[in-house]
Write an enzyme that holds these catalytic residues in place. Structure first.
Site, mmCIF file in Angstrom:
data_model
loop_
_atom_site.group_PDB
_atom_site.id
_atom_site.type_symbol
_atom_site.label_atom_id
_atom_site.label_comp_id
_atom_site.label_asym_id
_atom_site.label_seq_id
_atom_site.Cartn_x
_atom_site.Cartn_y
_atom_site.Cartn_z
ATOM 1 N N ASP A 228 1.142 -8.983 -8.704
ATOM 2 C CA ASP A 228 2.223 -9.989 -8.503
ATOM 3 C C ASP A 228 2.187 -10.733 -9.836
ATOM 4 O OD1 ASP A 228 2.190 -9.387 -5.939
ATOM 5 O OD2 ASP A 228 0.236 -10.381 -5.385
ATOM 6 N N LYS B 148 5.878 -8.114 -13.165
ATOM 7 C CA LYS B 148 6.149 -6.911 -13.876
ATOM 8 C C LYS B 148 7.649 -6.456 -13.683
ATOM 9 C CE LYS B 148 2.904 -4.935 -11.583
ATOM 10 N NZ LYS B 148 2.245 -6.233 -11.000
ATOM 11 N N GLY C 214 5.812 -5.081 -4.423
ATOM 12 C CA GLY C 214 6.985 -5.679 -4.317
ATOM 13 C C GLY C 214 7.736 -6.397 -5.743
ATOM 14 N N HIS C 215 8.173 -5.802 -6.239
ATOM 15 C CA HIS C 215 8.689 -6.193 -7.493
ATOM 16 C C HIS C 215 10.110 -6.895 -7.462
ATOM 17 C CE1 HIS C 215 6.185 -2.879 -9.828
ATOM 18 N NE2 HIS C 215 5.410 -3.744 -9.280
ATOM 19 N N GLN D 178 0.839 -3.028 -9.069
ATOM 20 C CA GLN D 178 -0.366 -3.894 -8.621
ATOM 21 C C GLN D 178 -1.074 -4.338 -10.151
ATOM 22 O OE1 GLN D 178 -0.410 -0.636 -6.976
ATOM 23 N NE2 GLN D 178 0.977 -1.615 -5.617
HETATM 24 P P1 IMP Z 1 -3.267 -1.369 -0.354
HETATM 25 O O1 IMP Z 1 -2.989 -0.740 -1.579
HETATM 26 O O2 IMP Z 1 -2.199 -1.828 0.401
HETATM 27 O O3 IMP Z 1 -4.372 -0.756 0.297
HETATM 28 O O4 IMP Z 1 -4.215 -2.824 -0.483
HETATM 29 C C1 IMP Z 1 -5.392 -3.074 -1.182
HETATM 30 C C2 IMP Z 1 -5.532 -4.428 -1.753
HETATM 31 O O5 IMP Z 1 -4.765 -4.687 -2.949
HETATM 32 C C3 IMP Z 1 -5.118 -5.688 -0.966
HETATM 33 O O6 IMP Z 1 -6.036 -6.712 -1.337
HETATM 34 C C4 IMP Z 1 -3.699 -5.973 -1.245
HETATM 35 O O7 IMP Z 1 -3.663 -7.079 -1.063
HETATM 36 C C5 IMP Z 1 -3.629 -5.537 -2.717
HETATM 37 N N1 IMP Z 1 -2.521 -5.230 -3.408
HETATM 38 C C6 IMP Z 1 -1.907 -4.011 -3.089
HETATM 39 N N2 IMP Z 1 -0.739 -3.894 -3.626
HETATM 40 C C7 IMP Z 1 -0.502 -5.175 -4.146
HETATM 41 C C8 IMP Z 1 0.656 -5.707 -4.903
HETATM 42 O O8 IMP Z 1 1.796 -5.086 -5.101
HETATM 43 N N3 IMP Z 1 0.208 -6.894 -5.295
HETATM 44 C C9 IMP Z 1 -0.921 -7.674 -5.126
HETATM 45 N N4 IMP Z 1 -1.933 -7.214 -4.442
HETATM 46 C C10 IMP Z 1 -1.675 -5.841 -4.119
#
Ligand code: IMP
Length: 424
Positions: free
Chosen positions: A13, A16, A40-41, A224
């Protein structure tokens, strides 16, 4: 021509999507290399906000190729929704969007497995976005996954049925209460697969190689953040892919020697969504104000993000792992109005002062050591040039550059494309 990388240095977040959009005019190809619809970009231009999950952030620029690499995991249902939204905004992706045949597919049962696994963890849950990311990467490394290229094969439905059946017995094994109508989910999935099939599938590593030979410029877009990396992040509270620079090599088929600039994106403070350690987290009104002013709600899940001071120990680590050559500081405007700003420069760990990230950064093991700065009152959002920056902001930026030994080339002062200040 070298491939430039753009990636997040914190827990995701960082902004990017905005910077990829800002930089796209300089590149021929924008390529996503890992993650999936957990991302979520957010892009803002012409007074409108757009959120992309799997499609690269260069998609709004005409005549640019946008590539979804082999390291990405695709949920056809979410992908179709993204395509529909783009079409409603007059963006036809048919000729500009390319998908690697080696990218893995997220099946409806992957999402269900994610939910079952998280529910079974109770209080120890990761805080996953529940998009099926973990189970899909598990099938990839377990050599059971279904790839985009498979849907061009005649026997792919047999493969699908076998995997979905296996997933159902795994869901049963978790013995948790997950309500679902698989038939409905599968109807939606296969409808979306038919839409996916209308797009161009490519052998993306070959495409990238040829693009490079022809002198095309490529920007690899990460998702991420570095502290969510499966190897180097705050395990197990991480995502299931390599979000760091090495992930671009494996997620696109780029040789390390072909990497040029590495753009590291970070917020002027820190946020985290989901569970896991966060040493500089603020539980007071300052943290709450950061969340409100910074609109810190997840673009994918809507969850509120945890907020805290900038952590230079973690940031230094991320710069090191990624080989960052240029920094971009986001959301500088959000820090306006605070009397005092703090930056964590070291930790107390086992009664010693350390400046590297130890194995555990749980609050029971470490205490952050801060340097305090005078804040600024000026609203930055309308500023056009760094010469307008208040002195206190310049002091903050210079301190970070000196500590990290990397130049901060962009300061973002608002979500819009135009609220981007290039520093010379
Ligand atoms: P997952 O990748 O959906 O399994 O989530 C694993 C961890 O990464 C969790 O704490 C999510 O909140 C975090 N996470 C996954 N994708 C994002 C992102 O795009 N932005 C921020 N946190 C993320």
């Amino acid at each position: 021509m070298a491939v430039d990388l753009l990636l997040g240095l914190q827990w995701g977040d960082e902004g990017k999507g905005k910077i990829v959009d800002v930089l796209t005019s300089k590149y021929d190809v924008i390529a996503r290399f890992q993650g999936g619809p957990n991302a979520g970009h957010t892009l803002v231009f012409n007074g409108e906000k757009h959120v992309l999950h799997t499609i690269p952030s260069g998609i709004f620029h005409e005549n640019k190729k946008n590539l979804v690499g082999n390291g990405v995991v695709i949920d056809p249902v979410i992908f179709k929704k993204e395509l529909d939204k783009l079409a409603a905004n007059g963006v036809d992706c048919k000729s500009t969007l390319l998908i690697s045949r080696k990218a893995h597919l997220i099946l409806p049962t992957h999402r269900l497995l994610d939910a079952a696994s998280e529910t079974s963890k109770g209080k120890a849950k990761i805080g996953s976005t529940l998009k099926g990311i973990g189970p899909t990467y598990m099938d990839k490394t377990g050599r059971n996954g279904i790839r985009v290229g498979d849907i061009e094969l005649s026997n792919w439905k047999e493969k699908y049925n076998a995997l979905a059946k296996k997933h159902q017995s795994m869901i049963d094994f978790y013995n948790v209460n997950i309500q679902y109508d698989l038939e409905e989910l599968e109807n939606e999935f296969f409808e979306a697969i038919n839409v996916l099939k209308t797009l161009t599938f490519i052998d993306s590593e070959e495409y990238i190689y040829q693009a490079k030979v022809k002198g095309k410029s490529i920007l690899a877009e990460g998702a991420q953040g570095s502290l969510l990396d499966i190897d180097f992040g705050t395990y197990p509270f991480v995502t299931s892919s390599n979000t760091t620079a090495a992930g671009a090599c494996t997620g696109l088929g780029i040789a390390p020697s072909d990497i040029g600039e590495v753009f590291g994106i970070f917020k002027a403070y820190t946020t985290r969504v989901g569970s896991g350690p966060f040493p500089t987290e603020l539980f007071d009104d300052i943290g709450k104000t950061m969340g409100v002013v910074g609109h810190e709600f997840g673009a994918t899940t809507g969850r509120s993000r945890r907020c805290g001071w900038l952590d230079l120990v973690a940031l230094r680590y991320a710069c090191q792992i990624n080989g960052v050559t240029q920094l971009m500081m986001m959301k500088g405007d959000v820090l306006s109005g605070f009397e005092t700003l703090k930056v964590c420069t070291a930790y107390t760990y086992k009664n010693q002062t350390i400046t590297h990230l130890p194995y555990s950064i749980e609050p029971t093991d470490i205490t952050p050591i801060y340097t305090a700065f005078k804040g600024w009152k000026e609203d930055l959002t309308q500023m056009q040039n760094e010469s307008e920056f208040p002195e206190a902001l310049n002091t903050y930026i210079s301190f970070l550059e000196k500590e990290l030994n990397i130049p901060i080339k962009i300061v973002s002062v608002g979500p819009d494309r135009r609220q981007t200040i290039f520093r010379v």
